[in-house]
Design an enzyme around this catalytic site. Structure first.
Site, PDB file in Angstrom:
ATOM      1  N   LYS A 111       0.848  -1.181   0.000  1.00 43.83           N
ATOM      2  CA  LYS A 111       0.000   0.000   0.000  1.00 43.83           C
ATOM      3  C   LYS A 111       0.888   1.237   0.000  1.00 43.83           C
ATOM      4  O   LYS A 111       1.776   1.371   0.847  1.00 43.83           O
ATOM      5  CB  LYS A 111      -0.908  -0.002   1.233  1.00 43.83           C
ATOM      6  N   LYS A 151     -13.314  -6.778  -7.987  1.00 41.00           N
ATOM      7  CA  LYS A 151     -13.721  -7.110  -6.631  1.00 41.00           C
ATOM      8  C   LYS A 151     -15.236  -7.277  -6.626  1.00 41.00           C
ATOM      9  O   LYS A 151     -15.959  -6.430  -7.160  1.00 41.00           O
ATOM     10  CB  LYS A 151     -13.318  -6.005  -5.647  1.00 41.00           C
TER      11      LYS A 151
END
Length: 327
Positions: free
Chosen positions: A156, A252
């Site tokens: 991240k 997703k």
């Protein structure tokens, strides 16, 4: 007999903290839908997309609003109906997956057959997410993940100090494959220079470098690694613009609103020559199960949601040497 639909919210603690550029989470509230035909019960799970302003509570209200309308339908009619009755998001994902599960159980078949896969799903290498932190912390976390057998790490990033973070992770885990998620944070950077610097550190894919709505910033950039759309690609509605500026998409189920749209999106994306990644939100193995089917044809798999929780459901997926395997 028609369908009986119900839904509930469950809270699952995170193992430690899960930190991205938008903040830290210590737990996740998941929406669990159940669909019954009187003899079988199908279950589905969704996690709210926080950057859409969703919550588990708003998703629960959406399901409760359509329960009566679906009650007189059969399972397949209901699944078709919710594609227009509910918007993409947590509610439709949980309910769509519950209806798929019910259809498979009622037919006495595994879900992969009902969903049209050509073979039983095989174990997959999954990424393990390294939370955003100081370079030394990310270096230590990467070393620990590599020692646990994870050969693919997802970092991240935040748009500030990203090169230092990636270099630190590379020191901590010199042999692993690396992918990064910029979370829309590179809008003010020299994107091509940043991509080349990370490629030199062994990064093989960069997810969502620019903010939604500013995809044209990627036009003409000569990147040595592919850019994948995450926030820019929710469903097939965004596929045309994503195909123009990205090399692939991250699917997703919470974004697409369930397995139905995810399967259709994967098929159309592949037809356009786009690379596929299948990811997840924080979730239990119940939420991962349908995504695992879509991930069978993906270039990158990021289904580590259950590993990031303090505990998972019984008989959930197993994670061994960086692989995700059915329980």
């Amino acid at each position: 007999m028609g369908l009986r639909i119900s839904a509930t919210i469950e809270r699952w603690p995170v193992a430690g903290q899960f930190i991205i550029s938008r903040g830290a989470k210590t737990h996740v509230d998941v929406l669990v839908a159940a669909a019954s035909d009187g003899s079988q019960v199908g279950l589905g799970e969704g996690t709210a997309i926080y950057y859409h302003g969703e919550s588990a509570e708003s998703g629960l209200a959406q399901i409760e609003a359509v329960m009566e309308q679906l009650a007189e339908m059969d399972v397949r009619t209901a699944r078709d109906a919710i594609q227009s009755l509910l918007p993409p998001g947590v509610a439709r994902n949980a309910l769509d997956c519950a209806l798929w599960d019910l259809e498979a159980k009622a037919a006495g078949l595994p879900l992969w057959q009902v969903a049209g896969l050509k073979a039983a799903p095989a174990p997959l290498q999954t990424a393990f997410t390294i939370s955003l932190g100081e370079p030394s912390v990310m270096e230590s976390d990467a070393a620990k993940a590599a020692a646990r057998g994870f050969g693919l790490l997802k970092l991240k990033l935040t748009g500030e100090g990203d090169r230092e973070r990636v270099a630190a992770v590379r020191r901590g885990a010199p042999e692993v494959r690396l992918i990064v998620d910029a979370n829309e944070s590179w809008g003010e950077l020299d994107i091509e220079a940043e991509a080349r610097a990370l490629a030199a550190l062994g990064v093989e894919m960069i997810e969502q470098p620019v903010p939604v709505g500013q995809e044209a910033m990627l036009a003409g950039i000569n990147s040595p690694v592919p850019f994948l759309a995450d926030e820019s690609c929710q469903s097939r509605a965004e596929l045309e613009i994503c195909a123009r500026y990205f090399d692939g998409i991250n699917i997703k189920l919470d974004k697409t609103g369930g397995l139905t749209e995810a399967l259709a999106l994967a098929q159309e994306a592949e037809a356009r020559g786009l690379k596929l990644m299948v990811g997840c939100m924080l979730s239990t193995s119940l939420g991962i199960a349908p995504a695992f089917l879509v991930a069978q044809g993906a270039h990158w798999v990021d289904l580590d949601g259950p590993i990031l929780l303090a505990e998972d459901r019984e008989e959930g997926f197993r994670f061994e040497k960086g692989m995700i395997l059915p329980g």
